[in-house]
Design an enzyme around this catalytic site. Structure first.
Site, PDB file in Angstrom:
ATOM      1  N   LYS A 184      25.586   2.710 -22.716  1.00 11.96           N
ATOM      2  CA  LYS A 184      25.130   2.659 -21.317  1.00 11.96           C
ATOM      3  C   LYS A 184      23.937   3.612 -21.223  1.00 11.96           C
ATOM      4  O   LYS A 184      24.098   4.826 -21.086  1.00 11.96           O
ATOM      5  CB  LYS A 184      26.264   3.114 -20.396  1.00 11.96           C
ATOM      6  CG  LYS A 184      26.217   2.566 -18.983  1.00 11.96           C
ATOM      7  CD  LYS A 184      24.955   2.827 -18.213  1.00 11.96           C
ATOM      8  CE  LYS A 184      24.892   4.207 -17.594  1.00 11.96           C
ATOM      9  NZ  LYS A 184      23.555   4.486 -16.969  1.00 11.96           N
ATOM     10  N   GLY A 237      23.772  14.518 -20.919  1.00 14.65           N
ATOM     11  CA  GLY A 237      23.243  14.478 -19.560  1.00 14.65           C
ATOM     12  C   GLY A 237      23.470  15.801 -18.869  1.00 14.65           C
ATOM     13  O   GLY A 237      23.647  16.840 -19.522  1.00 14.65           O
ATOM     14  N   THR A 241      27.401  16.074 -14.277  1.00 13.71           N
ATOM     15  CA  THR A 241      27.932  14.755 -14.654  1.00 13.71           C
ATOM     16  C   THR A 241      28.998  14.930 -15.730  1.00 13.71           C
ATOM     17  O   THR A 241      30.026  14.238 -15.721  1.00 13.71           O
ATOM     18  CB  THR A 241      26.798  13.850 -15.183  1.00 13.71           C
ATOM     19  OG1 THR A 241      25.664  13.982 -14.336  1.00 13.71           O
ATOM     20  CG2 THR A 241      27.232  12.405 -15.241  1.00 13.71           C
ATOM     21  N   GLU A 259      26.972  16.905 -24.565  1.00 12.87           N
ATOM     22  CA  GLU A 259      25.697  17.616 -24.741  1.00 12.87           C
ATOM     23  C   GLU A 259      25.076  17.723 -23.357  1.00 12.87           C
ATOM     24  O   GLU A 259      24.620  16.717 -22.798  1.00 12.87           O
ATOM     25  CB  GLU A 259      24.780  16.837 -25.691  1.00 12.87           C
ATOM     26  CG  GLU A 259      25.353  16.602 -27.072  1.00 12.87           C
ATOM     27  CD  GLU A 259      25.448  17.861 -27.920  1.00 12.87           C
ATOM     28  OE1 GLU A 259      24.999  18.932 -27.461  1.00 12.87           O
ATOM     29  OE2 GLU A 259      26.003  17.787 -29.024  1.00 12.87           O
ATOM     30  N   CYS A 293      16.115  19.289 -22.988  1.00  7.65           N
ATOM     31  CA  CYS A 293      17.321  20.091 -22.775  1.00  7.65           C
ATOM     32  C   CYS A 293      17.174  21.476 -23.373  1.00  7.65           C
ATOM     33  O   CYS A 293      17.677  22.449 -22.835  1.00  7.65           O
ATOM     34  CB  CYS A 293      18.541  19.387 -23.341  1.00  7.65           C
ATOM     35  SG  CYS A 293      18.365  18.949 -25.065  1.00  7.65           S
ATOM     36  N   GLU A 391      18.603  24.730 -13.868  1.00  6.80           N
ATOM     37  CA  GLU A 391      17.790  23.886 -14.740  1.00  6.80           C
ATOM     38  C   GLU A 391      16.836  23.046 -13.887  1.00  6.80           C
ATOM     39  O   GLU A 391      17.282  22.293 -13.022  1.00  6.80           O
ATOM     40  CB  GLU A 391      18.687  22.963 -15.566  1.00  6.80           C
ATOM     41  CG  GLU A 391      17.898  22.126 -16.557  1.00  6.80           C
ATOM     42  CD  GLU A 391      18.772  21.177 -17.374  1.00  6.80           C
ATOM     43  OE1 GLU A 391      19.648  20.509 -16.790  1.00  6.80           O
ATOM     44  OE2 GLU A 391      18.546  21.090 -18.593  1.00  6.80           O
TER      45      GLU A 391
END
Ligand code: NAD
Length: 498
Positions: A184, A237, A241, A259, A293, A391
């Site tokens: 996905k 992500g 989430t 991650e 990231c 972030e």
């Protein structure tokens, strides 16, 4: 009129790929996909829901239970993975062109990511044929060995920053180990993911092994996480989430690899080579549009070189070239989506009230439309500022001074995240002791973000759980069943004889 910015032969609609066929959603739903340079809809994609995930999982499950893939010799799977890598390499220009157009990443950087995607497949193709597993002997009495088995249908959920490369990162090891998959991809960037199907077919991956469902996270992603026939979820992500997925997967006791986000420190001591440290910390936060990231988005600088550092850093940041993503001279392109652009811009406004703006501070000059942000530098940022703690995931950096090594360490560790840390010093002892104490899953000493694929990748604290990379990925996607064999007379206490 043709526009050299727009790749030839863009699809006017992107479909799912289930059981070897391109299909639309069961309910016919679609969503719009935007070009980040104009924010106009350039195509639509099928919006998957539970019904589409059910079909994709059924296909993957059938391929796992009945198909050849999990039962093939590692060498046979490895050959197919090498063919996939060959095809990706041979199409790197086209892949980069599409990725850059869809995501807004500068073309030169998208090209590097396409090659890295090929390398991920090659790496796991090599690893599974070289793989050895543990065997333990109890002399004369027992033999024990590890029987490594694929687990089943792996659900792979990926973000929009470097989408194709991050998909390869999960697809490579999941497929190499004999699992079947449902991918996905992120809804902001479905274009490059739609190319996997053709690449896999051409390379000879059996039907049903790879399935792709596009759609929103709260619908398609959610259904994948909650599907009882998907024992593994590998997710990359946002930390928020990740928390939701943890909760939703808990009743099923699924295997999870997470991650997540980061707010990584780059610590510059006065004894570092300042020219190199400035180049590296500029690249560390402005490459990939700052949508990275592991971005070194907090720079901590020792007080005695602080003023010089800030001045030179700001001057260089102002020279970083913002441009159209397809232009090879562009260093920062367009942010992926207007929603993300708004988020980054709102942090820039927050920063103006929290710290001293020394470069950028808004929309990039000369770009009236699209998601172009000027590389933005804040100095004298307090540790409790939101731009120090949260972030931002864009071309925005916070610089903060420190006086002692202890203070540098306390500042470095003063966020909920713990993904990466970069340390610039010529003092060997300090470099290693700092690395030991900093709360980060990955540390680079006097180095930019350059990673050997064998090394573990992952974060601590809110940056993730579990590590991928090298054998850790193989471990995540396999069960290690231990088999025990008695040699000689069985050790067999007898119950119930009398
Ligand atoms: P995101 O969390 O919004 O979305 C990631 C994926 O999850 C998308 O495919 C999305 O559709 C899906 N999703 C959203 N809600 C879901 C739900 N309830 N259930 C299931 N799936 C759901 O993240 P993003 O904005 O696409 O990506 C940026 C984030 O990713 C940043 O925080 C960045 O640091 C992080 N990231 C981490 C790494 C790493 O390796 N640690 C690498 C790249 C990006």
């Amino acid at each position: 009129m043709t526009d050299s910015r727009i790749p030839a032969d863009l699809p006017d609609h992107i479909q799912h790929y289930i059981d070897g066929a391109f299909v639309d959603s069961v309910d016919g739903g679609t969503f719009d996909v935007l070009d980040p340079v104009t924010n106009e809809t350039y195509t639509t994609a099928a919006a998957g829901t539970k019904a589409d995930i059910d079909r994709a999982v059924a296909s993957a499950r059938k391929a796992f239970v009945e198909g050849p893939w999990p039962r093939m010799l590692p060498r046979e799977r490895s050959r197919i993975l090498h063919r996939i890598a060959d095809i990706v390499e041979s199409r790197d220009q086209r892949l980069a062109e599409l990725e850059s157009f869809d995501s807004g990443l500068p073309i030169t950087q998208a090209l590097g990511q396409a090659r890295r995607a090929a390398e991920n497949f090659r790496f796991f193709a090599d690893l599974i044929v070289a793989q050895s597993d543990d065997a333990f002997q109890v002399p004369g009495r027992q033999m024990n060995y590890v029987n490594r088995k694929p687990i089943g249908v792996a659900g792979l959920i990926t973000p929009w920053n470097t989408p194709f490369m991050l998909e390869s990162w999960k697809l490579g090891p999941a497929l190499a180990t004999g699992n079947t998959v449902v991918l996905k991809p992120a809804e902001f960037t479905p274009l490059s993911a739609s190319l996997w199907a053709g690449i896999f077919e051409e390379a000879g991956l059996p039907q049903g092994v790879f399935n792709l469902v596009n759609g929103l996270g709260e619908q398609a992603g959610d259904a994948l996480v909650k599907h009882p026939d998907v024992p593994l979820i590998s997710f990359t992500g946002e930390s928020r989430t990740g928390q939701i997925i943890f909760g939703n997967a808990a009743p099923f006791l699924k295997g999870l690899s997470m991650e997540l986000g980061g707010k990584s420190p780059a610590v510059v001591f006065a004894d570092a080579d300042l020219d190199t440290a400035i180049d590296a910390t500029i690249f560390g936060v402005f490459s990939l549009n700052g949508e990275r990231c592991t971005a070194g988005s907090r720079i901590l600088v020792e007080r005695s070189v602080y003023d010089e550092f800030v001045e030179r850093y700001a001057a260089q940041a102002k020279r970083v070239k913002v441009g159209y993503p397809h232009d090879p001279s562009t260093e920062v392109g367009a942010l992926v989506h207007p929603e993300h652009y708004d988020k980054v811009m709102s942090y820039i406004e927050i920063g103006k009230g929290e710290a001293r703006l020394v470069a950028g501070g808004g929309r990039a000059e000369g770009f009236d439309e699209g998601n172009f942000v000027a590389p933005t530098v804040f100095a004298d940022v307090p540790h409790d500022a939101r731009i120090f703690q949260e972030e931002i995931f864009g071309p925005v950096v916070a610089i903060t001074p420190f006086d002692t090594e202890e203070e540098a360490l306390a500042l470095a560790n003063d966020t909920k995240y713990g993904l990466a840390a970069y340390i610039w010093t010529n003092d060997l002892r300090r470099a290693h002791t700092f690395a030991q104490s900093v709360e980060a899953g990955m540390v680079w000493l006097n180095s930019n973000n350059v990673r050997d694929l064998r090394t573990p990748f992952g974060g601590v604290k809110a940056s993730g759980l579990g590590h991928e990379g090298g054998y850790r990925s193989i471990d995540f996607y396999t069960d290690q069943q231990s088999v025990h064999i008695t040699l000689g007379a069985p050790h067999n206490p007898t119950f119930g004889k009398h």
